[in-house]
Write a protein that holds these residues in place. Structure first.
Motif, PDB file in Angstrom:
ATOM      1  N   GLY A 134       0.823  -1.209   0.000  1.00 32.22           N
ATOM      2  CA  GLY A 134       0.000   0.000   0.000  1.00 32.22           C
ATOM      3  C   GLY A 134       0.856   1.256   0.000  1.00 32.22           C
ATOM      4  N   THR A 135       1.988   1.209   0.704  1.00 37.70           N
ATOM      5  CA  THR A 135       2.898   2.352   0.743  1.00 37.70           C
ATOM      6  C   THR A 135       3.467   2.630  -0.635  1.00 37.70           C
ATOM      7  N   VAL A 136       3.950   1.590  -1.296  1.00 35.59           N
ATOM      8  CA  VAL A 136       4.528   1.752  -2.635  1.00 35.59           C
ATOM      9  C   VAL A 136       3.479   2.286  -3.610  1.00 35.59           C
ATOM     10  N   TRP A 137       2.263   1.744  -3.501  1.00 35.17           N
ATOM     11  CA  TRP A 137       1.200   2.205  -4.403  1.00 35.17           C
ATOM     12  C   TRP A 137       0.885   3.683  -4.168  1.00 35.17           C
ATOM     13  N   GLY A 138       0.845   4.091  -2.907  1.00 34.26           N
ATOM     14  CA  GLY A 138       0.574   5.503  -2.607  1.00 34.26           C
ATOM     15  C   GLY A 138       1.663   6.419  -3.114  1.00 34.26           C
ATOM     16  N   ILE A 139       2.917   5.994  -2.999  1.00 36.07           N
ATOM     17  CA  ILE A 139       4.025   6.811  -3.498  1.00 36.07           C
ATOM     18  C   ILE A 139       3.983   6.881  -5.022  1.00 36.07           C
ATOM     19  N   MET A 140       3.660   5.751  -5.667  1.00 32.27           N
ATOM     20  CA  MET A 140       3.522   5.776  -7.128  1.00 32.27           C
ATOM     21  C   MET A 140       2.426   6.755  -7.546  1.00 32.27           C
ATOM     22  N   ILE A 161       1.256  10.465  -0.297  1.00 31.31           N
ATOM     23  CA  ILE A 161       2.195  10.145   0.781  1.00 31.31           C
ATOM     24  C   ILE A 161       1.442   9.799   2.064  1.00 31.31           C
ATOM     25  N   ALA A 162       0.376  10.562   2.343  1.00 28.14           N
ATOM     26  CA  ALA A 162      -0.422  10.294   3.542  1.00 28.14           C
ATOM     27  C   ALA A 162      -1.051   8.905   3.482  1.00 28.14           C
ATOM     28  N   GLU A 163      -1.592   8.542   2.306  1.00 30.30           N
ATOM     29  CA  GLU A 163      -2.156   7.205   2.136  1.00 30.30           C
ATOM     30  C   GLU A 163      -1.096   6.142   2.379  1.00 30.30           C
ATOM     31  N   ALA A 164       0.103   6.393   1.831  1.00 30.38           N
ATOM     32  CA  ALA A 164       1.187   5.420   1.956  1.00 30.38           C
ATOM     33  C   ALA A 164       1.553   5.187   3.416  1.00 30.38           C
ATOM     34  N   LEU A 165       1.708   6.269   4.154  1.00 35.93           N
ATOM     35  CA  LEU A 165       2.079   6.161   5.563  1.00 35.93           C
ATOM     36  C   LEU A 165       0.966   5.518   6.380  1.00 35.93           C
ATOM     37  N   PHE A 166      -0.271   5.827   6.027  1.00 40.31           N
ATOM     38  CA  PHE A 166      -1.397   5.252   6.753  1.00 40.31           C
ATOM     39  C   PHE A 166      -1.462   3.743   6.529  1.00 40.31           C
ATOM     40  N   ALA A 167      -1.229   3.291   5.295  1.00 40.46           N
ATOM     41  CA  ALA A 167      -1.225   1.862   5.002  1.00 40.46           C
ATOM     42  C   ALA A 167      -0.111   1.151   5.766  1.00 40.46           C
ATOM     43  N   THR A 168       1.057   1.803   5.847  1.00 40.85           N
ATOM     44  CA  THR A 168       2.168   1.227   6.613  1.00 40.85           C
ATOM     45  C   THR A 168       1.803   1.093   8.084  1.00 40.85           C
ATOM     46  N   ALA A 169       1.176   2.133   8.637  1.00 39.24           N
ATOM     47  CA  ALA A 169       0.800   2.121  10.055  1.00 39.24           C
ATOM     48  C   ALA A 169      -0.196   1.003  10.350  1.00 39.24           C
ATOM     49  N   ILE A 170      -1.168   0.806   9.459  1.00 40.02           N
ATOM     50  CA  ILE A 170      -2.155  -0.255   9.679  1.00 40.02           C
ATOM     51  C   ILE A 170      -1.495  -1.624   9.601  1.00 40.02           C
ATOM     52  N   GLY A 171      -0.549  -1.775   8.656  1.00 39.89           N
ATOM     53  CA  GLY A 171       0.174  -3.036   8.552  1.00 39.89           C
ATOM     54  C   GLY A 171       0.927  -3.368   9.827  1.00 39.89           C
ATOM     55  N   LEU A 172       1.578  -2.376  10.404  1.00 41.61           N
ATOM     56  CA  LEU A 172       2.306  -2.591  11.657  1.00 41.61           C
ATOM     57  C   LEU A 172       1.347  -2.818  12.818  1.00 41.61           C
ATOM     58  N   PHE A 173       0.209  -2.143  12.792  1.00 40.92           N
ATOM     59  CA  PHE A 173      -0.783  -2.318  13.849  1.00 40.92           C
ATOM     60  C   PHE A 173      -1.321  -3.739  13.866  1.00 40.92           C
ATOM     61  N   ALA A 174      -1.412  -4.350  12.692  1.00 43.91           N
ATOM     62  CA  ALA A 174      -1.865  -5.743  12.620  1.00 43.91           C
ATOM     63  C   ALA A 174      -0.744  -6.714  12.968  1.00 43.91           C
ATOM     64  N   ALA A 175       0.470  -6.406  12.516  1.00 45.20           N
ATOM     65  CA  ALA A 175       1.573  -7.367  12.639  1.00 45.20           C
ATOM     66  C   ALA A 175       2.161  -7.443  14.044  1.00 45.20           C
ATOM     67  N   ILE A 176       2.363  -6.307  14.692  1.00 50.49           N
ATOM     68  CA  ILE A 176       3.075  -6.287  15.976  1.00 50.49           C
ATOM     69  C   ILE A 176       2.350  -7.100  17.053  1.00 50.49           C
ATOM     70  N   PRO A 177       1.029  -6.888  17.288  1.00 48.07           N
ATOM     71  CA  PRO A 177       0.350  -7.732  18.283  1.00 48.07           C
ATOM     72  C   PRO A 177       0.358  -9.209  17.908  1.00 48.07           C
ATOM     73  N   ALA A 178       0.266  -9.499  16.595  1.00 49.20           N
ATOM     74  CA  ALA A 178       0.250 -10.902  16.158  1.00 49.20           C
ATOM     75  C   ALA A 178       1.567 -11.593  16.494  1.00 49.20           C
ATOM     76  N   VAL A 179       2.682 -10.913  16.259  1.00 49.81           N
ATOM     77  CA  VAL A 179       3.999 -11.499  16.533  1.00 49.81           C
ATOM     78  C   VAL A 179       4.198 -11.698  18.036  1.00 49.81           C
ATOM     79  N   ILE A 180       3.862 -10.674  18.817  1.00 46.69           N
ATOM     80  CA  ILE A 180       4.018 -10.764  20.271  1.00 46.69           C
ATOM     81  C   ILE A 180       3.150 -11.891  20.827  1.00 46.69           C
TER      82      ILE A 180
END
Length: 215
Positions: A134-140, A161-180
């Motif tokens: 999503g980040t790459v797509w937003g930057i493109m 850029i805002a879309e890209a950063l927001f997609a990155t944030a959501i990805g981390l929001f999903a991934a970090i609790p899952a890994v922990i």
């Protein structure tokens, strides 16, 4: 606001990640409650087993329980009854079959309990890359806007850029609790497996003594 103005591809990424996050938290809460309940019931079961003087009566009471340790007990008792039902008794063979029956039950119970943990591992490893897509797509999209407008001002590039950063944030929001959660639950599952193994070893020793008394 960012979501409503996002490109359709970025929207799809965000929705997918949000759904994955919701399901992740559902698994975290339900599995945490489940493993805690199993641990408490196992404490009670093992204390009762240590105090029992009549194995048949204890088996009648707990043999049909869904508790993992009770299933190990049931597997041992069933194999014991099959192996000692006819004379002569193959003592060494009986010991081996008892160990095999209980170890197989332990492995099956661990697999059953851990069934949904694979989803946490998948989200933890895949979500950051989905967010990165999503980040790459937003930057493109931002570069496309620059090319179309022939203007590199902040007003032109900011939405992408805002879309890209927001997609990155959501990805981390999903991934970090899952890994922990995956790491934590894997540790607790390993402890439960070791606990069932210790119970099986103790029960195996009890039945082995019964075999020796029959010599």
């Amino acid at each position: 606001m960012l979501f409503m103005e996002a490109d359709i591809v970025v929207k799809a990424v965000m929705i997918g990640l949000l759904l994955a996050s919701i399901w992740t938290w559902t698994i975290i809460v339900s599995f945490g409650m489940k493993i805690g309940q199993i641990s408490r019931k196992s404490d009670k079961f093992e204390r009762a087993f240590d105090k029992t003087e009549n194995l048949d009566k204890f088996f009648d009471e707990y043999g049909k329980s869904s508790l993992p340790s009770a299933k190990v007990l049931a597997a041992g008792v069933r194999e014991w009854r099959r192996s000692t039902s006819k004379a002569p008794i193959d003592r060494e063979g009986t010991r081996q079959r008892l160990a095999s029956a209980m170890n197989t039950t332990i492995a099956r119970e661990v697999d059953r309990i851990a069934d949904r943990l694979n989803f946490l591992a998948t989200v933890g490893s895949v979500a950051p890359f989905v967010g990165l897509f999503g980040t790459v797509w937003g930057i493109m999209r931002s570069f496309s806007a620059i090319a179309a407008e022939q203007n590199s001002s902040l007003a032109v590039v900011a939405p992408g850029i805002a879309e890209a950063l927001f997609a990155t944030a959501i990805g981390l929001f999903a991934a970090i609790p899952a890994v922990i959660a995956y790491n934590r639950f894997s540790h607790r599952l390993n402890k439960l497996e070791a606990r069932m193994g210790r119970f099986a070893d103790g029960f195996h020793a009890t039945l082995s003594r019964e075999l020796e008394l029959g010599d």
